[in-house]
Design a protein around this motif. Structure first.
Motif, PDB file in Angstrom:
ATOM      1  N   SER A 196      -2.889   3.718  -3.048  1.00 52.76           N
ATOM      2  CA  SER A 196      -2.721   2.794  -4.168  1.00 52.76           C
ATOM      3  C   SER A 196      -2.284   1.455  -3.606  1.00 52.76           C
ATOM      4  O   SER A 196      -1.253   1.347  -2.948  1.00 52.76           O
ATOM      5  N   THR A 197      -3.120   0.434  -3.864  1.00 54.37           N
ATOM      6  CA  THR A 197      -2.823  -0.919  -3.404  1.00 54.37           C
ATOM      7  C   THR A 197      -2.267  -1.697  -4.581  1.00 54.37           C
ATOM      8  O   THR A 197      -2.983  -2.052  -5.509  1.00 54.37           O
ATOM      9  N   ASN A 214       0.846  -1.187   0.000  1.00 52.80           N
ATOM     10  CA  ASN A 214       0.000   0.000   0.000  1.00 52.80           C
ATOM     11  C   ASN A 214       0.884   1.240   0.000  1.00 52.80           C
ATOM     12  O   ASN A 214       1.817   1.351   0.807  1.00 52.80           O
ATOM     13  N   ARG A 216      -5.600   6.262 -12.450  1.00 54.59           N
ATOM     14  CA  ARG A 216      -6.660   5.273 -12.271  1.00 54.59           C
ATOM     15  C   ARG A 216      -6.654   4.264 -13.423  1.00 54.59           C
ATOM     16  O   ARG A 216      -6.845   3.055 -13.201  1.00 54.59           O
ATOM     17  N   ASP A 258      -4.551  -4.421 -12.352  1.00 51.58           N
ATOM     18  CA  ASP A 258      -5.381  -5.006 -11.290  1.00 51.58           C
ATOM     19  C   ASP A 258      -5.054  -4.429  -9.917  1.00 51.58           C
ATOM     20  O   ASP A 258      -5.131  -5.132  -8.894  1.00 51.58           O
ATOM     21  N   ALA A 259      -4.670  -3.165  -9.877  1.00 54.27           N
ATOM     22  CA  ALA A 259      -4.429  -2.482  -8.609  1.00 54.27           C
ATOM     23  C   ALA A 259      -5.646  -1.647  -8.247  1.00 54.27           C
ATOM     24  O   ALA A 259      -6.580  -1.512  -9.035  1.00 54.27           O
ATOM     25  N   GLU A 260      -5.618  -1.085  -7.042  1.00 52.95           N
ATOM     26  CA  GLU A 260      -6.702  -0.229  -6.587  1.00 52.95           C
ATOM     27  C   GLU A 260      -6.166   1.171  -6.314  1.00 52.95           C
ATOM     28  O   GLU A 260      -5.049   1.329  -5.817  1.00 52.95           O
ATOM     29  N   LEU A 261      -6.990   2.165  -6.624  1.00 52.49           N
ATOM     30  CA  LEU A 261      -6.629   3.555  -6.342  1.00 52.49           C
ATOM     31  C   LEU A 261      -7.852   4.232  -5.752  1.00 52.49           C
ATOM     32  O   LEU A 261      -8.870   4.391  -6.419  1.00 52.49           O
ATOM     33  N   THR A 262      -7.746   4.611  -4.479  1.00 51.72           N
ATOM     34  CA  THR A 262      -8.871   5.222  -3.787  1.00 51.72           C
ATOM     35  C   THR A 262      -8.452   6.550  -3.194  1.00 51.72           C
ATOM     36  O   THR A 262      -7.247   6.860  -3.082  1.00 51.72           O
ATOM     37  N   ALA A 305      -3.847   1.879 -12.917  1.00 51.29           N
ATOM     38  CA  ALA A 305      -4.133   1.000 -11.781  1.00 51.29           C
ATOM     39  C   ALA A 305      -5.049  -0.147 -12.208  1.00 51.29           C
ATOM     40  O   ALA A 305      -4.828  -1.313 -11.846  1.00 51.29           O
ATOM     41  N   GLU A 306      -6.097   0.165 -12.971  1.00 54.50           N
ATOM     42  CA  GLU A 306      -6.996  -0.886 -13.446  1.00 54.50           C
ATOM     43  C   GLU A 306      -6.299  -1.813 -14.424  1.00 54.50           C
ATOM     44  O   GLU A 306      -6.620  -2.997 -14.497  1.00 54.50           O
TER      45      GLU A 306
END
Length: 462
Positions: A460-461, A393, A437, A444-448, A440-441
């Motif tokens: 960012s995971t 993270n 974003r 296959d990562a996440e961005l919140t 990230a997609e």
């Protein structure tokens, strides 16, 4: 092109018609067979009655026949015929045979006790049937004792079968007419039933044909809900909502791109007009080229970032690189000259197998966003820690310089969206976070994003 309606109508019509025709055909055959068997049974009964008329008179045989009670064997109106042979010679015959040129029925050799029905043309020319039977009559003596006569008799009874044939033909004609009527009725009934069954589908199709994404109220509504179509209706409405949002997003994106390009284009036009009006002003000439380069570079950056965003949207990138996240962060800080930033990490080395280009773009855009929008002189915070399932993270936090509310967080990832205060910045296009974003997609990562007070944090995971 195949049609569901046509296939249903054809399949159901052929199937139902086949079943009904088979039933009617079996019924017709059964009725024909029953009527035919009843006719033959009546002939057996009649010939049996005639056999009982043979009796003994002393030492010879005699046929006790009365035309008064059996007029069909004497008259010429629909006459019937009989003939008896004794030892292959004519013993007796009906008076009705004398009315025509053919006075005798054809003889048929049989075994004792055997009966046989044959089709034959009668002496009067009509189609008919003749039943033959060979028997030994029972003779009554004068003393009332029974004894058997030794000689064998053959009796033939003939009757017209034209009435029978007419009834059978009438039944067949009724059967054929019934078949035609049933086929027509089944066809009409099936088409009507299929049309009623497909009415909700046709209604849905009509609504789809009139659908307009620009109208917020346009959705698919079934007047008469059908259980089989409810999932389709829900999927279509979800598709409509998503595509309407996509349509509005593309419409807004086009408008924002036009807005972003309009300012530098106007500046170029103004510069060109000024330099053309004052060509000999050296000071203006010296400033013209750098200004044109600056404006052109801004336009290039806008176009490049838009193309980059569209290129990596809705795709997947290979994750074949072993990336040290801490090294990427330090390198990005140096490239963008990001000062007054604190790094906190729980790992001295943070390797992860992913895509290097995507990670560099994600982290670079997050750092540039933090540098650009932080409160002047405030410190940004970067936290690196191990996450679940061997992930990492990366949190980037800073105090925002402008007014930002939680309702605006989702808009941060929309292309070219900027707060009003940000639009005055020459190097801010509102594309950094959408690009982050998209990358990230792609891996296959996440961005919140989260907002707590005046501190905004991007996580960012990887």
């Amino acid at each position: 092109m195949k049609s569901i309606r046509g296939n249903l109508v054809s399949t159901l019509s052929i199937t139902i018609t086949g079943v009904v025709v088979a039933i009617l055909l079996a019924t017709d055959l059964a009725v024909d067979s029953w009527i035919d068997s009843q006719f033959d049974k009546a002939m057996h009964t009649k010939v049996g009655m005639l056999m009982t008329l043979v009796s003994e008179d002393e030492d010879h045989l005699e046929l006790h026949f009365s035309g008064e009670f059996l007029p069909e064997f004497t008259g010429n109106i629909e006459p019937e015929y009989y003939q008896i042979w004794l030892n292959d010679r004519v013993f007796a015959r009906s008076d009705s045979l004398d009315l025509f040129s053919q006075h005798e029925l054809p003889y048929l050799s049989l075994l004792l006790g055997e009966s046989k029905v044959v089709s034959e043309t009668l002496p009067d020319g009509r189609a008919g049937r003749i039943i033959y039977t060979r028997f030994i009559p029972q003779i009554h003596t004068l003393k009332g004792e029974k004894k058997s006569f030794d000689d064998e008799l053959v009796i033939a009874y003939a009757a017209s079968s034209e009435g029978l044939d007419f009834i059978l033909w009438l039944i067949d004609i009724v059967f054929i007419v019934t078949i035609v009527c049933v086929v027509v009725f089944i066809r009409v009934f099936v088409r009507k039933t299929v049309d009623v069954g497909l009415a909700p589908l046709n209604s849905m199709n009509a609504q789809i044909a009139k659908l307009n994404f620009s109208k917020d109220s346009d959705t698919i509504i079934l007047e008469k809900p059908v259980s089989e179509l409810l999932p389709v209706e829900q999927s279509l409405n979800r598709f409509i909502v998503e595509n309407r949002q996509l349509y509005l997003r593309e419409k807004r994106l086009t408008s924002d791109i036009s807005h972003e390009l309009k300012t530098p284009i106007t500046e170029l036009i103004n510069l060109a007009e000024v330099i053309s009006r004052f060509p000999e002003d050296n000071e203006l000439t010296d400033d013209f080229v750098p200004e044109v380069l600056r404006i052109s570079q801004r336009m290039k950056n806008i176009v490049t970032n838009v193309m980059l965003l569209h290129k990596y949207e809705q795709i997947k990138l290979p994750k074949d690189d072993v990336v040290d996240v801490l090294q990427v962060i330090n390198r990005s800080i140096g490239e963008i000259a990001f000062d007054n930033v604190e790094i906190q990490t729980t790992c001295s080395e943070c390797p992860i197998q992913t895509n290097l280009m995507a990670v560099e773009s994600i982290i670079g855009n997050l750092l540039r966003n933090a540098k650009r929008h932080r409160v002047l002189g405030s410190e940004a915070l970067i936290v690196i820690e191990k996450g679940a399932t061997n992930g990492i993270n990366v949190r980037v936090s800073n105090q925002v310089s402008g007014e930002l509310e939680n309702v605006n967080l989702a808009q941060l990832f929309e292309p070219l969206w900027q707060s009003d205060q940000s639009r005055s910045a020459n190097d801010c296009f509102g594309l950094g976070l959408p690009i982050a974003r998209a990358f990230a997609e792609a891996i296959d990562a996440e961005l919140t994003v989260a907002l707590e007070g005046s501190t905004i944090t991007f996580t960012s995971t990887l």
